[in-house]
Design an enzyme around this catalytic site. Structure first.
Site, PDB file in Angstrom:
ATOM      1  N   GLY A 241      59.287   9.843  55.473  1.00 53.10           N
ATOM      2  CA  GLY A 241      59.007   9.476  54.091  1.00 53.10           C
ATOM      3  C   GLY A 241      57.759   8.641  53.879  1.00 53.10           C
TER       4      GLY A 241
ATOM      5  N   ASN B 140      46.179  24.490  56.612  1.00 50.27           N
ATOM      6  CA  ASN B 140      47.149  23.416  56.827  1.00 50.27           C
ATOM      7  C   ASN B 140      48.429  23.674  56.025  1.00 50.27           C
ATOM      8  OD1 ASN B 140      48.464  21.038  57.368  1.00 50.27           O
ATOM      9  ND2 ASN B 140      46.676  19.741  57.005  1.00 50.27           N
TER      10      ASN B 140
ATOM     11  N   TYR C 112      52.792  19.070  49.820  1.00 48.67           N
ATOM     12  CA  TYR C 112      52.215  18.714  48.521  1.00 48.67           C
ATOM     13  C   TYR C 112      52.903  19.468  47.386  1.00 48.67           C
ATOM     14  CZ  TYR C 112      48.441  16.537  51.218  1.00 48.67           C
ATOM     15  OH  TYR C 112      47.714  15.757  52.077  1.00 48.67           O
TER      16      TYR C 112
END
Length: 171
Positions: free
Chosen positions: A107, A136, A143
């Site tokens: 996290g 990546n 994301y």
């Protein structure tokens, strides 16, 4: 092994001039991960001047794990303000985010992104953005899971070195 490691206690704090060598260590680890070590010209001294000199060019935060042995920086985010002409508001641009591989999955990256998003809101920014290398996949998926839109129609344009000097001389 990550599964054997307990959930860490951690904190995010602004980097200080005394952290320049630590930032350089983490930036070097990021460059190695991205297979871009040949591009690194930074030094702790250059970072100190750029981040903490008379006219700071960017800001950085560190994420530190807290253990009985003390606090240890294991990740960072380096960012700066840009500007949206369409929104007529500043934006926050994340140049780099990195968490040491041994500390991923706990996290810390999410905490860094949330910290910067909160900072963008606090500063009245209209957006928070960054770039990611197209290969990546783990980061792209991370994301997206955090709510980011990967902008398929935008490409980064860059002019550096001799080409930058030549462009600057053109009239």
């Amino acid at each position: 092994m990550l599964s054997a490691m307990p959930s860490p206690s951690f904190a995010i704090r602004p980097a200080t001039p005394a952290d320049s060598a630590t930032l350089f260590r983490l930036i070097s680890a990021l460059a190695e991960y991205e297979k871009l070590t040949h591009l690194v010209e930074a030094t702790p001294q250059k970072l100190e001047q750029a981040l903490f000199g008379a006219r700071p060019q960017a800001e950085a935060v560190l994420v530190e794990t807290h253990t009985p042995e003390g606090a240890r920086p294991v990740g960072f985010a380096l960012f700066f303000h840009n500007f949206s002409t369409f929104l007529a508001k500043p934006g926050l641009y994340l140049e780099d985010l990195f968490v040491e591989p041994a500390w991923r999955g706990h996290g810390l990256g999410k905490a860094l992104l949330r910290h910067l998003a909160a900072l963008a809101v606090e500063r009245g920014c209209g957006r928070f953005e960054w770039s990611v290398l197209d290969w990546n996949t783990p980061s792209i998926e991370f994301y997206k899971a955090m709510g980011a839109d990967v902008m398929p129609d935008w490409r980064i344009c860059r002019v550096t070195g001799d080409a930058l000097a030549k462009l600057g001389r053109a009239s």
